[in-house]
Design an enzyme around this catalytic site. Structure first.
Site, PDB file in Angstrom:
ATOM      1  N   HIS A   1     -23.516   7.749  16.512  1.00 53.92           N
ATOM      2  CA  HIS A   1     -22.371   8.382  17.155  1.00 53.92           C
ATOM      3  C   HIS A   1     -22.887   9.679  17.756  1.00 53.92           C
ATOM      4  O   HIS A   1     -23.670  10.391  17.144  1.00 53.92           O
ATOM      5  CB  HIS A   1     -21.297   8.575  16.083  1.00 53.92           C
ATOM      6  CG  HIS A   1     -20.399   9.738  16.240  1.00 53.92           C
ATOM      7  ND1 HIS A   1     -19.573   9.887  17.313  1.00 53.92           N
ATOM      8  CD2 HIS A   1     -20.165  10.801  15.437  1.00 53.92           C
ATOM      9  CE1 HIS A   1     -18.872  11.004  17.151  1.00 53.92           C
ATOM     10  NE2 HIS A   1     -19.219  11.581  16.034  1.00 53.92           N
TER      11      HIS A   1
ATOM     12  N   ASP B   1       1.165  -8.849  -9.268  1.00 55.52           N
ATOM     13  CA  ASP B   1       2.209  -9.712  -9.825  1.00 55.52           C
ATOM     14  C   ASP B   1       1.807 -11.153  -9.579  1.00 55.52           C
ATOM     15  O   ASP B   1       1.228 -11.486  -8.550  1.00 55.52           O
ATOM     16  CB  ASP B   1       3.598  -9.366  -9.298  1.00 55.52           C
ATOM     17  CG  ASP B   1       3.766  -9.599  -7.802  1.00 55.52           C
ATOM     18  OD1 ASP B   1       2.752  -9.684  -7.071  1.00 55.52           O
ATOM     19  OD2 ASP B   1       4.923  -9.683  -7.353  1.00 55.52           O
TER      20      ASP B   1
ATOM     21  N   TYR C   1     -13.876  14.584  20.385  1.00 53.09           N
ATOM     22  CA  TYR C   1     -13.383  15.672  19.554  1.00 53.09           C
ATOM     23  C   TYR C   1     -14.254  16.905  19.762  1.00 53.09           C
ATOM     24  O   TYR C   1     -15.387  16.805  20.259  1.00 53.09           O
ATOM     25  CB  TYR C   1     -13.305  15.275  18.076  1.00 53.09           C
ATOM     26  CG  TYR C   1     -14.626  14.980  17.409  1.00 53.09           C
ATOM     27  CD1 TYR C   1     -15.415  16.008  16.879  1.00 53.09           C
ATOM     28  CD2 TYR C   1     -15.092  13.676  17.286  1.00 53.09           C
ATOM     29  CE1 TYR C   1     -16.627  15.731  16.260  1.00 53.09           C
ATOM     30  CE2 TYR C   1     -16.299  13.402  16.666  1.00 53.09           C
ATOM     31  CZ  TYR C   1     -17.067  14.431  16.160  1.00 53.09           C
ATOM     32  OH  TYR C   1     -18.261  14.173  15.559  1.00 53.09           O
TER      33      TYR C   1
HETATM   34  P1  FAD Z   1     -25.454  10.872   3.172  1.00 53.01           P
HETATM   35  O1  FAD Z   1     -25.166  12.256   3.521  1.00 53.01           O
HETATM   36  O2  FAD Z   1     -26.179  10.040   4.171  1.00 53.01           O
HETATM   37  O3  FAD Z   1     -26.221  10.890   1.816  1.00 53.01           O
HETATM   38  C1  FAD Z   1     -26.884   9.761   1.298  1.00 53.01           C
HETATM   39  C2  FAD Z   1     -28.192  10.237   0.732  1.00 53.01           C
HETATM   40  O4  FAD Z   1     -28.807   9.155   0.051  1.00 53.01           O
HETATM   41  C3  FAD Z   1     -29.147  10.702   1.791  1.00 53.01           C
HETATM   42  O5  FAD Z   1     -29.432  12.062   1.612  1.00 53.01           O
HETATM   43  C4  FAD Z   1     -30.357   9.809   1.617  1.00 53.01           C
HETATM   44  O6  FAD Z   1     -31.566  10.468   1.815  1.00 53.01           O
HETATM   45  C5  FAD Z   1     -30.184   9.343   0.190  1.00 53.01           C
HETATM   46  N1  FAD Z   1     -30.867   8.066  -0.053  1.00 53.01           N
HETATM   47  C6  FAD Z   1     -30.764   6.932   0.663  1.00 53.01           C
HETATM   48  N2  FAD Z   1     -31.565   5.984   0.180  1.00 53.01           N
HETATM   49  C7  FAD Z   1     -32.200   6.529  -0.886  1.00 53.01           C
HETATM   50  C8  FAD Z   1     -33.168   6.044  -1.802  1.00 53.01           C
HETATM   51  N3  FAD Z   1     -33.657   4.799  -1.711  1.00 53.01           N
HETATM   52  N4  FAD Z   1     -33.598   6.880  -2.779  1.00 53.01           N
HETATM   53  C9  FAD Z   1     -33.122   8.144  -2.877  1.00 53.01           C
HETATM   54  N5  FAD Z   1     -32.223   8.651  -2.023  1.00 53.01           N
HETATM   55  C10 FAD Z   1     -31.759   7.850  -1.043  1.00 53.01           C
HETATM   56  N6  FAD Z   1     -17.350  13.046   8.731  1.00 53.01           N
HETATM   57  C11 FAD Z   1     -16.266  13.844   8.669  1.00 53.01           C
HETATM   58  O7  FAD Z   1     -15.505  13.766   7.716  1.00 53.01           O
HETATM   59  N7  FAD Z   1     -15.984  14.725   9.659  1.00 53.01           N
HETATM   60  C12 FAD Z   1     -16.777  14.839  10.736  1.00 53.01           C
HETATM   61  O8  FAD Z   1     -16.517  15.642  11.626  1.00 53.01           O
HETATM   62  C13 FAD Z   1     -17.902  14.015  10.839  1.00 53.01           C
HETATM   63  N8  FAD Z   1     -18.682  14.067  11.928  1.00 53.01           N
HETATM   64  C14 FAD Z   1     -19.795  13.323  11.980  1.00 53.01           C
HETATM   65  C15 FAD Z   1     -20.621  13.455  13.082  1.00 53.01           C
HETATM   66  C16 FAD Z   1     -21.791  12.743  13.168  1.00 53.01           C
HETATM   67  C17 FAD Z   1     -22.661  12.905  14.353  1.00 53.01           C
HETATM   68  C18 FAD Z   1     -22.115  11.838  12.125  1.00 53.01           C
HETATM   69  C19 FAD Z   1     -23.371  11.038  12.182  1.00 53.01           C
HETATM   70  C20 FAD Z   1     -21.287  11.678  11.041  1.00 53.01           C
HETATM   71  C21 FAD Z   1     -20.118  12.421  10.959  1.00 53.01           C
HETATM   72  N9  FAD Z   1     -19.250  12.289   9.881  1.00 53.01           N
HETATM   73  C22 FAD Z   1     -18.162  13.102   9.792  1.00 53.01           C
HETATM   74  C23 FAD Z   1     -19.491  11.309   8.807  1.00 53.01           C
HETATM   75  C24 FAD Z   1     -20.131  11.957   7.613  1.00 53.01           C
HETATM   76  O9  FAD Z   1     -21.225  12.715   8.021  1.00 53.01           O
HETATM   77  C25 FAD Z   1     -20.603  10.933   6.606  1.00 53.01           C
HETATM   78  O10 FAD Z   1     -19.650   9.952   6.426  1.00 53.01           O
HETATM   79  C26 FAD Z   1     -20.915  11.578   5.254  1.00 53.01           C
HETATM   80  O11 FAD Z   1     -21.744  12.698   5.418  1.00 53.01           O
HETATM   81  C27 FAD Z   1     -21.575  10.602   4.322  1.00 53.01           C
HETATM   82  O12 FAD Z   1     -21.961  11.265   3.159  1.00 53.01           O
HETATM   83  P2  FAD Z   1     -22.812  10.490   2.057  1.00 53.01           P
HETATM   84  O13 FAD Z   1     -23.053  11.440   0.953  1.00 53.01           O
HETATM   85  O14 FAD Z   1     -22.125   9.223   1.749  1.00 53.01           O
HETATM   86  O15 FAD Z   1     -24.120  10.047   2.809  1.00 53.01           O
HETATM   87  N1  THG Z   2       4.193 -18.001  -4.919  1.00 57.06           N
HETATM   88  C1  THG Z   2       3.393 -18.183  -5.968  1.00 57.06           C
HETATM   89  N2  THG Z   2       2.698 -17.185  -6.533  1.00 57.06           N
HETATM   90  C2  THG Z   2       2.781 -15.935  -6.021  1.00 57.06           C
HETATM   91  C3  THG Z   2       3.633 -15.684  -4.941  1.00 57.06           C
HETATM   92  C4  THG Z   2       4.335 -16.751  -4.370  1.00 57.06           C
HETATM   93  N3  THG Z   2       2.044 -14.950  -6.563  1.00 57.06           N
HETATM   94  C5  THG Z   2       1.903 -13.701  -5.854  1.00 57.06           C
HETATM   95  C6  THG Z   2       3.215 -13.286  -5.263  1.00 57.06           C
HETATM   96  N4  THG Z   2       3.746 -14.389  -4.461  1.00 57.06           N
HETATM   97  C7  THG Z   2       4.155 -12.976  -6.390  1.00 57.06           C
HETATM   98  N5  THG Z   2       5.442 -12.511  -5.967  1.00 57.06           N
HETATM   99  C8  THG Z   2       6.610 -13.142  -6.274  1.00 57.06           C
HETATM  100  C9  THG Z   2       7.767 -12.403  -6.194  1.00 57.06           C
HETATM  101  C10 THG Z   2       8.980 -12.966  -6.585  1.00 57.06           C
HETATM  102  C11 THG Z   2       9.025 -14.275  -7.014  1.00 57.06           C
HETATM  103  C12 THG Z   2       7.882 -15.032  -7.037  1.00 57.06           C
HETATM  104  C13 THG Z   2       6.657 -14.453  -6.681  1.00 57.06           C
HETATM  105  C14 THG Z   2      10.294 -14.854  -7.502  1.00 57.06           C
HETATM  106  N6  THG Z   2      11.079 -14.072  -8.273  1.00 57.06           N
HETATM  107  C15 THG Z   2      12.355 -14.503  -8.801  1.00 57.06           C
HETATM  108  C16 THG Z   2      13.280 -13.302  -8.889  1.00 57.06           C
HETATM  109  O1  THG Z   2      12.797 -12.191  -8.929  1.00 57.06           O
HETATM  110  O2  THG Z   2      14.469 -13.524  -8.930  1.00 57.06           O
HETATM  111  C17 THG Z   2      12.243 -15.174 -10.127  1.00 57.06           C
HETATM  112  C18 THG Z   2      11.976 -14.275 -11.280  1.00 57.06           C
HETATM  113  C19 THG Z   2      12.062 -14.981 -12.611  1.00 57.06           C
HETATM  114  O3  THG Z   2      12.767 -15.986 -12.761  1.00 57.06           O
HETATM  115  O4  THG Z   2      11.377 -14.474 -13.523  1.00 57.06           O
HETATM  116  O5  THG Z   2      10.594 -15.992  -7.246  1.00 57.06           O
HETATM  117  O6  THG Z   2       5.065 -16.620  -3.376  1.00 57.06           O
HETATM  118  N7  THG Z   2       3.248 -19.427  -6.479  1.00 57.06           N
END
Ligand code: FAD
Ligand code: THG
Length: 829
Positions: free
Chosen positions: A234, A557, A268
């Site tokens: 980027h 659920d 930005y």
């Molecule tokens: P990193 O900072 O990459 O840290 C990971 C570390 O792991 C590294 O230091 C690396 O050396 C280490 N590592 C990797 N492999 C190993 C290994 N095998 N052994 C030991 N160490 C290892 N984010 C924002 O929120 N705001 C912004 O404005 C923004 N701007 C950005 C602009 C640019 C140009 C870029 C590139 C990024 C920007 N980001 C921004 C994103 C942000 O920088 C990253 O998402 C964030 O810094 C990631 O942090 P991290 O700690 O996960 O990774």
């Molecule tokens: N069908 C089946 N499984 C499911 C869903 C489904 N699992 C995930 C999700 N959907 C679960 N959600 C619901 C929500 C409500 C009901 C069933 C699954 C339901 N409720 C009745 C009631 O609240 O009146 C009966 C309750 C009871 O008698 O205890 O029917 O879509 N297979």
């Protein structure tokens, strides 16, 4: 520690190794040691304090508001925490505020929506006119600006100092940071990590956290764990000093004007004393292979500033420079002084990867995390590791959220590139990706296509939202017209499908509904312990029940069908349900997912019995086949498991069979239903019908942050049965302070879609804190009004509230539930 014992002896601090000392690794060490886990070793391949990952060059803009409540919460914590940290007398966060600009009507409308999101998540935000934008950013040319969103609590994180502050504090509590240690292997035994190997020796560990940023897939491969992220470059550039900014900023604090977004051009901006820093997402995706990134010394010897920073490709930036000069005319006299293509991580859905790898106990991921979310992510992960669960709902960050079909390198690369391109786009909540599609289809796919199905995608599945074949049924319906936004990915045909379901009978493709099989001698005892309702019933019964966590929060659920004494079929939600159950299962219980290879069709509506009965020799009368019962039978030539339940609140059955017989099942039902006026109906109608009936959607309406009573599913808890996970916490719970509340919009033509703020009290001023937020909403075609569910303080039925939709206050009224068929006469007949 999802249920698995740790290898550490009781009373001692487990040995934690964190890979990577970027902002995530440093934050995590701080949060873990703050919770008493002091045996923390952070291994970093580069030199501290700026080891060369993405953090080392991040400009640190923190915009807190996002469509995701989870991410916004993480960001808010980062702001609070970094604001409280300082290095050399300077805070690690500068609350200069944020300003997002609109130069198109569409963006201006979207900023209104975003102001609503901010209010929903408790972040201060104010829509401002072009004049106020110029007050906030005097260099702006307001000619093209329609307005802006000003967020006074956003600002600049100073990422490298924030690392240092957290590193120092963690070190004082006992953590070690070892730089120039390259991790080369992850040691494992019996499904758990046991340690980490580096070029400078081995480090035994009870827990290993990969906080390796975009190197995540490399560390993952060492552990045999998929890390579905795609690194992309980027562009970031700095201008020459601008005379207009001379003396504007303190050299130490660097900036005073809000961080600025010009999303209509994917740009930005921030100040660097008297220079302007510009980030661009406008260029073609520039994917980077994390396995091919040179190590620190090699990269710097080759002239790179650091391994995560590639040479600036001027030709990619050129069109953006024109846009920059248009917005900030002072730049016409300036130029880019330096720039680079910096690398960071993109996941298929844009969310981080946070949690324990399902396949390897004690191996945790904290990857694809922005500086913005880093402290919040670290807190949640530390809570998860130390207490057994994160303090907030993080299901949409769980690495287990991806299906197998979503983990291929090809999928991750395509979707990652799309996330990059869409970073600043206006994305509708239902907007599907274009590629790779179709990926997963049900056996009914060919028929669905013949019926003109309009598909959206979820979990890799093609899901019909409505069928154009039903368009003729909609012509005589009086369906209120919609605004442009709520009309997207919607059709009035859904109204006709809902009506046909309530009046006749419809077929719904339920194949993507996750199905698990639980079998073996310990099954009943296991499921009794894992879920809240009583399952000790005769084979042939189905039970609606909840998976709770230890704190009584709702993990999922389920419907549980007891097909034989030791054989259960579960209807579940996310892939994490499978890993959660498997991680708790004793040796005599076998759990497997049977979604793939099977299919399901819901036959629902008052004529469902008339349709199905002639196709089977079994008695499908209410007396012989009661509500929430299951049985094996045949529908024509097709062996099926039939379950009498309905998420749409009508008489009918879910019919399950193997995938090979699915098409035959569909055709059999279709032919038998012709004279009854059977139709195929899609998700759009489905969602409307389930909201009218008050059925909650897990993940949307309720999560681990909610207990069953406040979520309105307390009927599925049996405190008097055998002990179960979460029981103790529920027994100790205090009075209900919030409720998942049914709202009906007063105006029969109004709609909302979800995530909007809700205000209580007619006099709630603009910008006032919202009382809660909408979880899901849909027009109720039977009720003739839009239904919205919202988390709100307890309110009496009849109370008037207002939902903010694109800046408009839409009146709504608290309703008694369920809104449709409270006597259950349509379903128990
Ligand atoms: P990193 O900072 O990459 O840290 C990971 C570390 O792991 C590294 O230091 C690396 O050396 C280490 N590592 C990797 N492999 C190993 C290994 N095998 N052994 C030991 N160490 C290892 N984010 C924002 O929120 N705001 C912004 O404005 C923004 N701007 C950005 C602009 C640019 C140009 C870029 C590139 C990024 C920007 N980001 C921004 C994103 C942000 O920088 C990253 O998402 C964030 O810094 C990631 O942090 P991290 O700690 O996960 O990774
Ligand atoms: N069908 C089946 N499984 C499911 C869903 C489904 N699992 C995930 C999700 N959907 C679960 N959600 C619901 C929500 C409500 C009901 C069933 C699954 C339901 N409720 C009745 C009631 O609240 O009146 C009966 C309750 C009871 O008698 O205890 O029917 O879509 N297979």
């Amino acid at each position: 520690m999802t249920g698995r014992p740790t290898a550490a002896a009781p009373g001692t601090s487990p040995r934690v190794v964190v890979v990577g000392a970027g902002v995530v690794g440093c934050s995590l060490a701080d949060e873990l040691t703050a919770r008493g886990w002091t045996d923390v070793t952070v291994l970093e391949q580069g030199p501290l304090p700026a080891p060369g990952g993405s953090t080392s060059h991040a400009p640190g803009l923190v915009f807190q508001t996002s469509p995701s409540r989870t991410l916004s919460g993480f960001a808010a914590y980062t702001v609070r925490k970094f604001g409280s940290l300082s290095v050399d007398g300077l805070p690690c966060f500068r609350p200069v505020g944020g300003l997002e600009l609109a130069t198109t009507q569409e963006r201006w409308a979207d900023l209104h929506r975003k102001a609503g999101l901010a209010a929903s998540w408790g972040i201060r935000a104010e829509l401002v006119d072009a004049v106020r934008c110029k007050d906030l950013w005097p260099l702006l040319d307001t000619g093209q600006i329609l307005g802006g969103l000003h967020t006074p609590d956003d600002g600049l994180a100073r990422a490298v100092p924030a690392c240092r502050a957290q590193l120092d504090r963690a070190t004082r509590r006992g953590a070690r940071f070892l730089d120039r240690h390259t991790v080369t292997g992850i040691e494992r035994a019996e499904g758990r990590v046991t340690g980490v190997v580096t070029d400078r020796g081995a480090f035994p560990a009870d827990h290993v956290v990969s906080a390796a940023g975009f190197w995540g897939p490399v560390i993952g491969r060492m552990a045999g764990v998929d890390v579905p992220l795609q690194p992309l470059a980027h562009q970031y550039a700095r201008t020459r000093p601008l005379p207009e900014l001379a003396g504007a900023n303190d050299r130490r604090t660097e900036a005073s004007r809000p961080i600025l977004r010009f999303q209509d051009r994917d740009l930005y901006f921030r100040e660097h004393t008297d220079r302007i820093g510009i980030g661009s997402y406008a260029h073609r995706p520039l994917p980077v292979d994390p396995f091919a990134v040179p190590p620190y010394d090699e990269a710097t010897a080759e002239g790179l500033a650091m391994p995560s920073s590639f040479p600036f490709t001027e030709e990619d930036f050129a069109p953006s420079w024109q846009d920059c000069c248009g917005l900030l005319p002072a730049l016409k006299e300036s130029a880019v002084e330096e720039g680079f293509n910096g690398v960071f991580s993109f996941t298929p859905d844009g969310m981080p990867l946070l949690g324990e790898a399902p396949a390897l106990g004690g191996f945790w991921l904290a990857e694809a995390v922005w500086v913005t979310h880093s402290a919040g992510v670290a807190k949640a992960l530390a809570e998860w590791m130390v207490d057994g669960r994160p303090g907030t709902d993080v299901h949409d960050c769980d690495p287990a959220r991806f299906e197998d079909a979503q983990r291929s390198p090809a999928y991750v690369a395509e979707r990652g590139a799309r996330q990059f391109a869409e970073v600043y786009d206006i994305v509708h909540p239902l907007q599907p990706a274009d590629e790779p599609r179709p990926l997963r289809v049900s056996p009914f796919y060919a028929r669905q296509q013949e019926l003109g199905a309009v598909f959206l995608e979820s979990g890799g599945w093609e899901r019909p939202h409505w069928y154009e074949a039903n368009a003729a049924l909609a012509t005589d319906l009086d369906v209120p017209a919609r605004d442009d936004w709520s009309a997207r990915h919607w059709s009035p045909v859904a109204a006709a499908e809902a009506r046909a379901t309530r009046e006749r009978v419809a077929l719904y493709d339920m194949t993507p509904l996750r199905r698990l099989e639980v079998a073996g001698p310990g099954s009943l005892g296991f499921l009794q312990r894992m879920t809240s309702n009583n399952l000790r019933k005769k084979p042939g019964s189905v039970t609606y029940t909840l998976l709770l966590d230890e704190a009584g929060g709702i993990r999922s659920d389920l419907t549980v069908a007891r097909l034989a004494p030791d054989h259960f079929q579960l209807g579940a939600n996310s892939p994490a349900d499978l890993t959660w159950l498997q991680s708790h299962a004793p040796g005599d219980v076998h759990i497997r997912e049977i979604t793939q290879g099977t299919c399901c069709v819901g036959v629902w509506g008052p004529l469902a019995r008339a349709l199905v009965q002639p196709l089977t020799r079994d008695d499908f009368s209410h007396e012989a086949f009661g509500y929430f019962k299951a049985r094996r039978t045949h529908i024509g030539h097709v062996p099926v498991t039939a379950m009498r339940l309905s998420y749409v609140g009508e008489l009918g059955w879910e019919l399950y069979t193997s995938a090979d017989l699915g098409l035959r099942l569909w055709d059999t039902l279709w032919d038998a239903g012709r004279d009854l006026g059977v139709i195929a109906a899609g998700r759009s109608a489905f969602n409307s019908l389930r909201l009218e009936k008050g059925y909650r959607a897990w993940g949307q309406d309720m999560t681990t942050e909610h207990d069953p009573y406040e979520a309105g599913v307390g009927f599925a808890v049996r405190m008097d049965k055998d002990d179960f996970v979460g029981r103790e916490a529920l027994a100790r719970r205090g009075p209900v302070t919030r409720r998942l509340t049914a709202l009906l919009l007063d105006d029969p033509t109004a709609v909302v879609l979800g995530s909007e703020p809700v205000y209580v009290g007619a006099d709630a001023a603009p910008g006032a804190a919202s009382a809660g937020y909408v979880t899901s909403a849909s027009y109720g075609y039977t009720l003739g009004r839009c239904v919205a569910y919202a988390w709100l303080p307890p309110l009496a039925a009849g109370t008037g509230v207002a939902i903010e939709y694109f800046g408009q206050r839409v009146p709504a009224t608290v309703a008694d539930e369920p809104l449709f068929d409270p006597e259950m006469t349509r379903i128990r007949c």
